[in-house]
Design a protein around this motif. Structure first.
Motif, mmCIF file in Angstrom:
data_model
loop_
_atom_site.group_PDB
_atom_site.id
_atom_site.type_symbol
_atom_site.label_atom_id
_atom_site.label_comp_id
_atom_site.label_asym_id
_atom_site.label_seq_id
_atom_site.Cartn_x
_atom_site.Cartn_y
_atom_site.Cartn_z
ATOM 1 N N ALA A 162 11.139 1.164 -6.367
ATOM 2 C CA ALA A 162 9.735 0.824 -6.657
ATOM 3 C C ALA A 162 8.823 2.036 -6.451
ATOM 4 C CB ALA A 162 9.279 -0.347 -5.780
ATOM 5 N N VAL A 163 9.076 2.809 -5.403
ATOM 6 C CA VAL A 163 8.206 3.963 -5.140
ATOM 7 C C VAL A 163 8.326 4.983 -6.274
ATOM 8 C CG1 VAL A 163 7.797 5.919 -3.594
ATOM 9 C CG2 VAL A 163 8.159 3.630 -2.636
ATOM 10 N N ASP A 164 9.559 5.253 -6.696
ATOM 11 C CA ASP A 164 9.746 6.202 -7.807
ATOM 12 C C ASP A 164 9.029 5.705 -9.058
ATOM 13 O OD1 ASP A 164 11.301 7.763 -6.190
ATOM 14 O OD2 ASP A 164 13.217 7.017 -6.956
ATOM 15 N N GLN A 165 9.118 4.398 -9.284
ATOM 16 C CA GLN A 165 8.477 3.812 -10.461
ATOM 17 C C GLN A 165 6.956 3.994 -10.384
ATOM 18 O OE1 GLN A 165 9.006 -0.432 -10.774
ATOM 19 N NE2 GLN A 165 7.810 -0.540 -12.682
ATOM 20 N N VAL A 166 6.388 3.757 -9.213
ATOM 21 C CA VAL A 166 4.937 3.898 -9.056
ATOM 22 C C VAL A 166 4.522 5.365 -9.200
ATOM 23 C CG1 VAL A 166 3.014 3.622 -7.436
ATOM 24 C CG2 VAL A 166 4.721 1.795 -7.675
ATOM 25 N N MET A 167 5.336 6.271 -8.676
ATOM 26 C CA MET A 167 5.016 7.699 -8.843
ATOM 27 C C MET A 167 4.994 8.045 -10.341
ATOM 28 S SD MET A 167 4.444 8.837 -5.832
ATOM 29 C CE MET A 167 4.395 10.611 -6.060
ATOM 30 N N ALA A 168 5.992 7.531 -11.083
ATOM 31 C CA ALA A 168 6.108 7.885 -12.512
ATOM 32 C C ALA A 168 5.066 7.169 -13.370
ATOM 33 C CB ALA A 168 7.516 7.560 -13.006
ATOM 34 N N GLU A 169 4.805 5.889 -13.080
ATOM 35 C CA GLU A 169 3.954 5.098 -13.984
ATOM 36 C C GLU A 169 2.493 5.079 -13.572
ATOM 37 O OE1 GLU A 169 5.617 1.181 -14.425
ATOM 38 O OE2 GLU A 169 7.546 1.966 -15.121
ATOM 39 N N VAL A 170 2.226 5.372 -12.295
ATOM 40 C CA VAL A 170 0.850 5.270 -11.797
ATOM 41 C C VAL A 170 0.315 6.633 -11.331
ATOM 42 C CG1 VAL A 170 -0.644 4.245 -10.038
ATOM 43 C CG2 VAL A 170 1.181 2.857 -11.100
ATOM 44 N N VAL A 171 1.028 7.244 -10.376
ATOM 45 C CA VAL A 171 0.453 8.408 -9.688
ATOM 46 C C VAL A 171 0.347 9.613 -10.612
ATOM 47 C CG1 VAL A 171 0.778 10.040 -7.794
ATOM 48 C CG2 VAL A 171 1.162 7.575 -7.425
ATOM 49 N N HIS A 172 1.463 9.997 -11.244
ATOM 50 C CA HIS A 172 1.401 11.210 -12.068
ATOM 51 C C HIS A 172 0.456 11.062 -13.269
ATOM 52 C CE1 HIS A 172 3.845 13.665 -9.551
ATOM 53 N NE2 HIS A 172 4.784 12.724 -9.482
ATOM 54 N N SER A 218 0.859 -1.189 0.000
ATOM 55 C CA SER A 218 0.000 0.000 0.000
ATOM 56 C C SER A 218 0.886 1.227 0.000
ATOM 57 C CB SER A 218 -0.876 0.037 1.256
ATOM 58 O OG SER A 218 -1.643 -1.131 1.365
ATOM 59 N N LEU A 219 0.693 2.084 -0.995
ATOM 60 C CA LEU A 219 1.456 3.331 -1.040
ATOM 61 C C LEU A 219 0.491 4.500 -0.886
ATOM 62 C CD1 LEU A 219 4.254 4.660 -1.507
ATOM 63 C CD2 LEU A 219 3.572 4.923 -3.899
ATOM 64 N N PHE A 220 0.727 5.319 0.141
ATOM 65 C CA PHE A 220 -0.076 6.530 0.350
ATOM 66 C C PHE A 220 0.635 7.694 -0.309
ATOM 67 C CE2 PHE A 220 -1.344 4.962 4.875
ATOM 68 C CZ PHE A 220 -2.132 3.971 4.318
ATOM 69 N N VAL A 221 -0.128 8.490 -1.045
ATOM 70 C CA VAL A 221 0.444 9.657 -1.711
ATOM 71 C C VAL A 221 -0.381 10.890 -1.334
ATOM 72 C CG1 VAL A 221 0.997 10.686 -3.940
ATOM 73 C CG2 VAL A 221 1.228 8.209 -3.622
ATOM 74 N N PRO A 270 5.023 10.878 -1.826
ATOM 75 C CA PRO A 270 4.720 9.544 -1.306
ATOM 76 C C PRO A 270 5.100 9.419 0.157
ATOM 77 C CG PRO A 270 6.781 9.487 -2.530
ATOM 78 C CD PRO A 270 6.252 10.912 -2.639
ATOM 79 N N LEU A 271 4.313 8.648 0.905
ATOM 80 C CA LEU A 271 4.722 8.242 2.246
ATOM 81 C C LEU A 271 5.446 6.906 2.119
ATOM 82 C CD1 LEU A 271 1.929 10.039 2.727
ATOM 83 C CD2 LEU A 271 2.507 9.504 5.052
ATOM 84 N N GLN A 272 5.900 6.384 3.249
ATOM 85 C CA GLN A 272 6.644 5.121 3.217
ATOM 86 C C GLN A 272 5.656 3.961 2.996
ATOM 87 O OE1 GLN A 272 10.049 4.569 6.003
ATOM 88 N NE2 GLN A 272 8.662 3.164 6.983
ATOM 89 N N PRO A 273 5.950 3.045 2.085
ATOM 90 C CA PRO A 273 5.001 1.951 1.813
ATOM 91 C C PRO A 273 4.769 1.058 3.042
ATOM 92 C CG PRO A 273 6.725 2.021 0.139
ATOM 93 C CD PRO A 273 7.133 2.975 1.207
ATOM 94 N N ALA A 274 3.599 0.436 3.060
ATOM 95 C CA ALA A 274 3.237 -0.499 4.129
ATOM 96 C C ALA A 274 2.575 -1.713 3.490
ATOM 97 C CB ALA A 274 2.278 0.165 5.111
ATOM 98 N N GLN A 275 2.422 -2.754 4.274
ATOM 99 C CA GLN A 275 1.643 -3.906 3.806
ATOM 100 C C GLN A 275 0.586 -4.214 4.848
ATOM 101 O OE1 GLN A 275 3.281 -8.014 3.650
ATOM 102 N NE2 GLN A 275 2.685 -7.998 1.505
ATOM 103 N N ASP A 276 -0.634 -4.500 4.398
ATOM 104 C CA ASP A 276 -1.650 -4.918 5.356
ATOM 105 C C ASP A 276 -2.058 -6.359 5.096
ATOM 106 O OD1 ASP A 276 -3.569 -4.795 3.318
ATOM 107 O OD2 ASP A 276 -5.050 -3.834 4.608
#
Ligand code: AMP
Ligand code: GLY
Length: 419
Positions: A240-250, A193-196, A205-211
């Motif tokens: 991974a976080v940078d990748q998700v920011m670039a490919e998903v979030v933005h 889970s990534l919170f942005v 982004p905040l620090q990723p977590a797993q639930d």
């Protein structure tokens, strides 16, 4: 961000009544810029650090009126239902800064079909899917993707609208009669889970977590809202976080802006790290619960000032968020019967906070005698930190054994594999 001593100037109203809102109120109250925290309606946990107000969180006008009356200069909306009901719109219309998306933007969580369309338009990697409107389309979609079957109700369902099963009859039954269900390709691999935090264009982004979604140890039993969580994720690939920011979030934020519904607030990206790469499992329009319980205690940057910057379109003035070099683990104590019909009314006695462990209240209330009792499915969240995940886990389970809650049960394997 300037973290030098400041005169407290922020009055914050947190909307909601669960563990996430208790966690948010706790982190907001610790921000030196904050003078007062209010919660609507809150719970006995939030009343220890904020002023509770008996206002319906789903009533946009009532929340906006309360915010004006108490002189709030920031409203933070916790759960999805008020967002989908337009509470953020009403607060903004009253001229008050609000952290949380508009009703239109909250459709990223409110409708799985809408979220899938946005992802397709924005080229965001996610499970292939089909939207079905009747049982014939549903059966065809199940056969197209094959087992294991993934069937999702379109609207809000408090984490219980999704069935993942290899039983075709059960998959058909889950979707039968619904106006709109989404059938998806099954995603293998661990989830993150990534919170942005975003103001609609800038995003941090905040620090990723797993639930842990399933109710029982070893991921057995039905899905829940979440039975525990940990952060950070030592197994997550660097970058991974940078990748998700670039490919998903933005791309998603850009598409929402194009649609005329810029998304401002908390974008929760549920991810599966599959053998074929990163895929979005779901979007939520708010902080995750119970991931918030482990992410916020590790955050060093004062939270309320960041949320205020996001709510006022000035997130570009905030630098990267900083986190402690420690780990956090949380364990949910649910009431017998959850996620079906949980027992209510069981008396609870909490231990004092330990050095590295404390209790967040999720589904609690006070009975006529003023005694703390269970009033929901997920009742308590024990949160602990430690030098690493193993230490945080030990601290969490040691604290769990100090709690007197006869109807309570919990998973014993939260974060076990990560150690
Ligand atoms: P959602 O409400 O969409 O997050 O789904 C709830 C949970 O169901 C997720 O956290 C996953 O554990 C599981 N799930 C959802 N979609 C998929 C999928 N396509 N493949 C495998 N598991 C899934
Ligand atoms: N923990 C999952 C959620 O908040 O949706």
């Amino acid at each position: 961000m300037n973290t030098a001593p400041v005169d407290p100037w922020l009055t914050v109203l947190v909307v909601g009544a669960g563990g996430r809102e208790h966690s948010l109120a706790r982190a907001i109250a610790a921000d030196p810029a904050v003078s007062r925290v209010h919660v609507a309606p809150g719970n006995p946990g939030t009343s220890t650090l904020a002023t509770n107000h008996a206002v319906d969180p789903l009533d946009p006008d009532a929340v906006a009126a309360l915010a004006s009356e108490i002189g709030a200069n920031l409203v933070v909306i916790g759960p999805e239902a008020p967002l989908v009901a337009g509470v953020a719109d009403a607060v903004r219309a009253a001229g008050i800064a609000c952290f949380g998306p508009s009703a239109a933007a909250a459709q990223l969580e409110g409708s799985k079909a809408f979220a899938k369309q946005v992802m397709a338009d924005a080229g965001v990697p996610t499970a292939a899917s089909l939207v079905c409107h009747n049982d014939v389309e549903l059966a065809a979609a199940l056969d197209r993707f094959g087992a294991p079957y993934v069937v999702k109700h379109d609207g809000l369902a408090a984490g219980k609208g999704v069935l993942v099963t290899s039983d075709r009859a059960a998959a058909l039954e889950h979707g039968r009669g619904a106006d709109q269900v989404v059938v998806e390709e099954y995603l293998d691999g661990p989830e993150a889970s990534l919170f942005v935090i975003t103001d609609g264009s800038h995003a941090l982004p905040l620090q990723p977590a797993q639930d842990f979604k399933r109710v029982g140890d070893d991921d057995q039993g039905p899905n829940t809202g979440g039975m525990g969580a940990y952060s950070p994720l030592p197994w997550l690939a660097p970058g991974a976080v940078d990748q998700v920011m670039a490919e998903v979030v933005h791309p998603t934020l850009a598409r929402m802006a194009e649609l005329g519904s810029p998304f401002s607030g908390l974008l929760y990206v549920g991810l599966a790290m599959t053998s074929r790469g990163v895929r979005v499992v779901e979007f939520n329009a708010r902080f995750g619960d119970p991931e918030t319980e482990v992410v916020l205690p590790l955050l060093r940057t004062p939270l309320a000032q960041v949320l205020y910057a996001a709510a006022t379109g000035s997130l570009d003035s905030v630098g990267e968020l900083e986190f402690d070099d420690r780990a956090a683990v949380c364990v949910v104590l649910a009431s017998r019967g959850y996620p079906g019909a949980p027992q209510k009314g069981c008396r609870i006695v909490l231990p004092p906070d330990a050095e590295d462990a404390f209790v967040i209240q999720a589904g609690t209330s006070l009975d006529a005698a003023g005694q703390l009792v269970a009033s929901g499915g997920r009742v308590l969240v024990v949160v602990a930190t430690g030098a690493d995940i193993a230490a945080a886990r030990r601290n969490a389970y040691a604290h769990v054994t100090q709690i007197d809650f006869v109807d309570g049960f919990y998973r014993s394997d939260i974060a076990a594999k990560a150690v």
